[in-house]
Design an enzyme around this catalytic site. Structure first.
Site, PDB file in Angstrom:
ATOM      1  CB  THR A   1      35.614  29.625  32.543  1.00  0.00           C
ATOM      2  OG1 THR A   1      34.991  30.804  33.093  1.00  0.00           O
ATOM      3  CG2 THR A   1      34.695  29.021  31.493  1.00  0.00           C
ATOM      4  CB  CYS A   2      39.624  31.346  35.192  1.00  0.00           C
ATOM      5  SG  CYS A   2      39.509  32.428  33.741  1.00  0.00           S
TER       6      CYS A   2
END
Length: 420
Positions: A49-50
């Protein structure tokens, strides 16, 4: 078989390092496949994910599995292995499983309790499953984790607790109106706070939202980006808006009040949330005919929310150890599945043979009578094997499970090859 996770520490590793370890959506299929080809890796799921990059894997040996997971990261991102050692967290067995549960419910997130990570965990599993890098262990584990996280988000809805002043303001508006359906809102001021409030409000279901700003062109531009239920009003019309809307939120940087109320008014407005510092609204009395909340009122709500959220997260955390235990009980029972299958198969053979014998001895039975006999035979068989099945499941979690299972197979005349 052992479960391991290797991840870049979201809380201690700086973003300039974390951003180097990101798998794009387009890379995930290839990355999962290549990782699955590594020695010792039996199953794997990559979560990227980020804010985090983590690999979960089922391995045949802990030491070699740990090494090949780190080596994979080193090669994929072209980073020296010794640097990887300094940046990763590693969890093994129960610690790895516990970590996955904590991640899925948001206990390991930068914003504690946030629900978005659950969707990312689900997608990571589905990506790996579609790519053929999961098996019986991870299919069960991730399904259990996803179900648990959904249950916790329902039982302890931390995402419904406002974390910012504009969220608290919108929550107060929604609460006081009962429902925003068919209701109107005015948002005054389009700085950082006002812009976020307007954007969030535009998705809540208001009948219409009016936005006002000292620079009319900024209000027009904001409304143009947010759909048909948002329109800009000239700032000079602000005093009239209390007679046109059900609720208002102000968030301007004005050093003097933009609205003044000297006495009780008879107007449609039911609630006004003032997010300005200095305050945008001046009241001679709180008895003005509508509910009023300033920034201090909202901060009290936020403090209460933070305390409640911490309690909810603590309760969630207390439920995880039982989930981890349940998973490992299931895993220990895996080798008993073939035994139960063979027991059922043997019972069905007995049932079929007895039924055929009865039909030969009682050829004059009609269709209904035959159906009744078959039904009762099934009932007898199911009741007879219910106890043994329960006992064999209990045997499977003992330290000497294989010895007990072999004895069980000897008693019932079952094959023993699958329990080795």
């Amino acid at each position: 078989m052992f479960i391991i996770y290797v991840g870049i520490d979201v809380k201690s590793v700086p973003i300039d390092i974390r951003e180097k370890f990101v798998f794009t959506k387009e890379e995930l299929a290839e990355a999962n496949s290549k990782l699955n080809q590594e020695k010792s890796i039996l199953e794997n799921v990559i979560l990227s994910t980020c804010n985090r990059t983590e690999i979960y894997a089922v391995v045949d040996q802990v030491h070699t599995g740990r090494y090949y997971l780190k080596r994979f990261l080193s090669r994929w991102f072209n980073m020296p292995l010794e640097q990887i050692d300094g940046w990763v967290n590693i969890g093994v067995k129960e610690n790895a499983v516990k970590h996955l549960f904590e991640v899925a419910v948001g206990l390991d997130s930068l914003i504690m309790g946030e629900p978005q990570i659950l969707g990312q965990v689900k997608q990571a599993f589905f990506n790996a499953e579609d790519n053929g890098t999961t098996g019986v262990i991870f299919k069960h584990l991730f399904q259990q984790v996803i179900s648990f996280a959904k249950r916790m988000h329902t039982k302890y809805p931390t995402s419904e607790l406002s974390l910012t002043s504009h969220q608290a303001g919108l929550h107060q508006i929604k609460t006081h109106l009962g429902s925003v359906k068919g209701k109107t809102l005015a948002v005054v001021g389009l700085g950082d706070v006002g812009s976020h409030l307007l954007k969030n409000a535009s998705t809540m279901g208001f009948k219409h939202i009016y936005t006002l700003n000292r620079t009319d062109s900024k209000a027009i531009a904001a409304a143009d980006h947010l759909g048909e239920n948002v329109s800009a009003i000239r700032y000079q019309e602000l005093p009239e808006m209390v007679n046109r809307v059900d609720a208002m939120a102000t968030a301007t940087a004005s050093k003097t009040p933009i609205l003044k109320f000297d006495s009780k008014i008879d107007a449609p407005i039911k609630i006004l949330v003032d997010l300005g510092v200095p305050r945008n609204v001046q009241l001679k009395s709180r008895e003005v005919g509508f509910d009023y909340f300033d920034i201090d009122d909202l901060h009290e709500i936020l403090d209460d929310n933070n305390e409640l959220r911490d309690k909810m997260l603590a309760k969630t955390s207390l439920e995880i150890p039982q989930e981890v235990s349940d998973f490992y009980i299931w895993q220990k029972e895996l080798h008993v599945v073939p035994v139960i299958r063979d027991l059922r198969k043997s019972a069905l053979v007995i049932e079929s043979n007895v039924y055929d014998s009865l039909m030969n001895k009682l050829p004059d039975l009609d269709e209904h009578e035959q159906k009744v006999i078959r039904k009762h035979l099934k009932s007898v068989i199911n009741q007879m094997i219910k106890g043994p099945i329960k006992q064999v499941k209990e045997l499977s979690v003992k330290d000497d499970a294989n010895f007990d299972l072999e004895f069980f197979c000897d008693i019932f005349g079952l094959p023993k090859e699958d329990i080795k």
